[in-house]
Enzyme design. Sequence first.
Site, PDB file in Angstrom:
ATOM      1  CG  HIS A   1      -0.224   0.001   2.529  1.00 13.28           C
ATOM      2  ND1 HIS A   1      -0.088  -1.114   3.308  1.00 13.28           N
ATOM      3  CD2 HIS A   1       0.431   0.988   3.183  1.00 13.28           C
ATOM      4  CE1 HIS A   1       0.608  -0.828   4.384  1.00 13.28           C
ATOM      5  NE2 HIS A   1       0.948   0.451   4.335  1.00 13.28           N
TER       6      HIS A   1
HETATM    7  C1  T46 Z   1       2.864   0.849   6.871  1.00  9.56           C
HETATM    8  C2  T46 Z   1       3.642  -0.405   7.079  1.00  9.56           C
HETATM    9  C3  T46 Z   1       5.119  -0.137   7.208  1.00  9.56           C
HETATM   10  C4  T46 Z   1      -4.634  -0.320  13.057  1.00  9.56           C
HETATM   11  O1  T46 Z   1      -5.780  -0.533  13.492  1.00  9.56           O
HETATM   12  N1  T46 Z   1      -3.883   0.693  13.555  1.00  9.56           N
HETATM   13  C5  T46 Z   1      -2.625   0.937  13.141  1.00  9.56           C
HETATM   14  O2  T46 Z   1      -1.978   1.879  13.632  1.00  9.56           O
HETATM   15  C6  T46 Z   1      -2.066   0.114  12.105  1.00  9.56           C
HETATM   16  C7  T46 Z   1      -0.670   0.373  11.600  1.00  9.56           C
HETATM   17  C8  T46 Z   1      -2.847  -0.894  11.605  1.00  9.56           C
HETATM   18  N2  T46 Z   1      -4.098  -1.116  12.081  1.00  9.56           N
HETATM   19  C9  T46 Z   1      -4.882  -2.241  11.565  1.00  9.56           C
HETATM   20  C10 T46 Z   1      -5.266  -2.151  10.093  1.00  9.56           C
HETATM   21  C11 T46 Z   1      -5.317  -3.610   9.685  1.00  9.56           C
HETATM   22  O3  T46 Z   1      -6.587  -4.149   9.997  1.00  9.56           O
HETATM   23  O4  T46 Z   1      -4.075  -3.410  11.688  1.00  9.56           O
HETATM   24  C12 T46 Z   1      -4.293  -4.266  10.596  1.00  9.56           C
HETATM   25  C13 T46 Z   1      -2.973  -4.555   9.897  1.00  9.56           C
HETATM   26  O5  T46 Z   1      -2.542  -3.374   9.207  1.00  9.56           O
HETATM   27  P1  T46 Z   1      -1.854  -3.429   7.765  1.00  9.56           P
HETATM   28  O6  T46 Z   1      -2.380  -4.577   7.001  1.00  9.56           O
HETATM   29  O7  T46 Z   1      -1.978  -2.079   7.140  1.00  9.56           O
HETATM   30  O8  T46 Z   1      -0.332  -3.721   8.182  1.00  9.56           O
HETATM   31  P2  T46 Z   1       0.975  -3.742   7.287  1.00  9.56           P
HETATM   32  O9  T46 Z   1       1.993  -4.464   8.087  1.00  9.56           O
HETATM   33  O10 T46 Z   1       0.698  -4.215   5.920  1.00  9.56           O
HETATM   34  O11 T46 Z   1       1.383  -2.180   7.163  1.00  9.56           O
HETATM   35  C14 T46 Z   1       1.800  -1.433   8.275  1.00  9.56           C
HETATM   36  C15 T46 Z   1       1.065  -0.089   8.370  1.00  9.56           C
HETATM   37  O12 T46 Z   1      -0.359  -0.294   8.310  1.00  9.56           O
HETATM   38  C16 T46 Z   1       1.436   0.863   7.262  1.00  9.56           C
HETATM   39  O13 T46 Z   1       1.010   2.172   7.591  1.00  9.56           O
HETATM   40  O14 T46 Z   1       3.346   1.787   6.269  1.00  9.56           O
HETATM   41  O15 T46 Z   1       3.197  -1.179   8.192  1.00  9.56           O
END
Ligand code: T46
Length: 136
Positions: A52
């Site tokens: 993303h």
């Molecule tokens: C990024 C990379 C480096 C939350 O509820 N609060 C939060 O602060 C974050 C970061 C995530 N979430 C929830 C959203 C999703 O349901 O946690 C779940 C996993 O998030 P995501 O799939 O976006 O995680 P990554 O590891 O793909 O990405 C993360 C960050 O979301 C993103 O901002 O830049 O790490």
Amino acid sequence: MSVPLVQLVGIPQRGDTRGGLAVAELGGALPFPARRIYWIHGTQPGVSRGFHAHKRLRQLCVCVAGSVRMSLFDGRREESVILDSSATGLLIGPGLWREMHDFSADCVLMVFADAEYDEADYIRDRDQFIRHVHSS
Ligand code: T46
């Protein structure tokens, strides 16, 4: 000359004979006030994350244990870097597609963000991201 996508900052080390201590301080390694801190850990073998971009969010990523390969794409160029030290942080500004690959089993990636979590700030479709950067 084009600006590198990978922007690394040194994290001051204040450890001594007792062990390590690393400091990310506003105006030092941290160029923005952190409004949110999260960490990614226990990533399952062979799993990649990210996929993303953010429209506005700025982040500083520090791998405080283990290692991970971070890949950045601005819609034209792609660069990657292996983070494997708490002495180095990766700054990721807005408008960069990021992917995280090759997590070691013990990887802990700590992320300092300049804003609260906001799903509306995410672009999670790569084609939409490419259209976004080429229209802005
Ligand atoms: C990024 C990379 C480096 C939350 O509820 N609060 C939060 O602060 C974050 C970061 C995530 N979430 C929830 C959203 C999703 O349901 O946690 C779940 C996993 O998030 P995501 O799939 O976006 O995680 P990554 O590891 O793909 O990405 C993360 C960050 O979301 C993103 O901002 O830049 O790490």
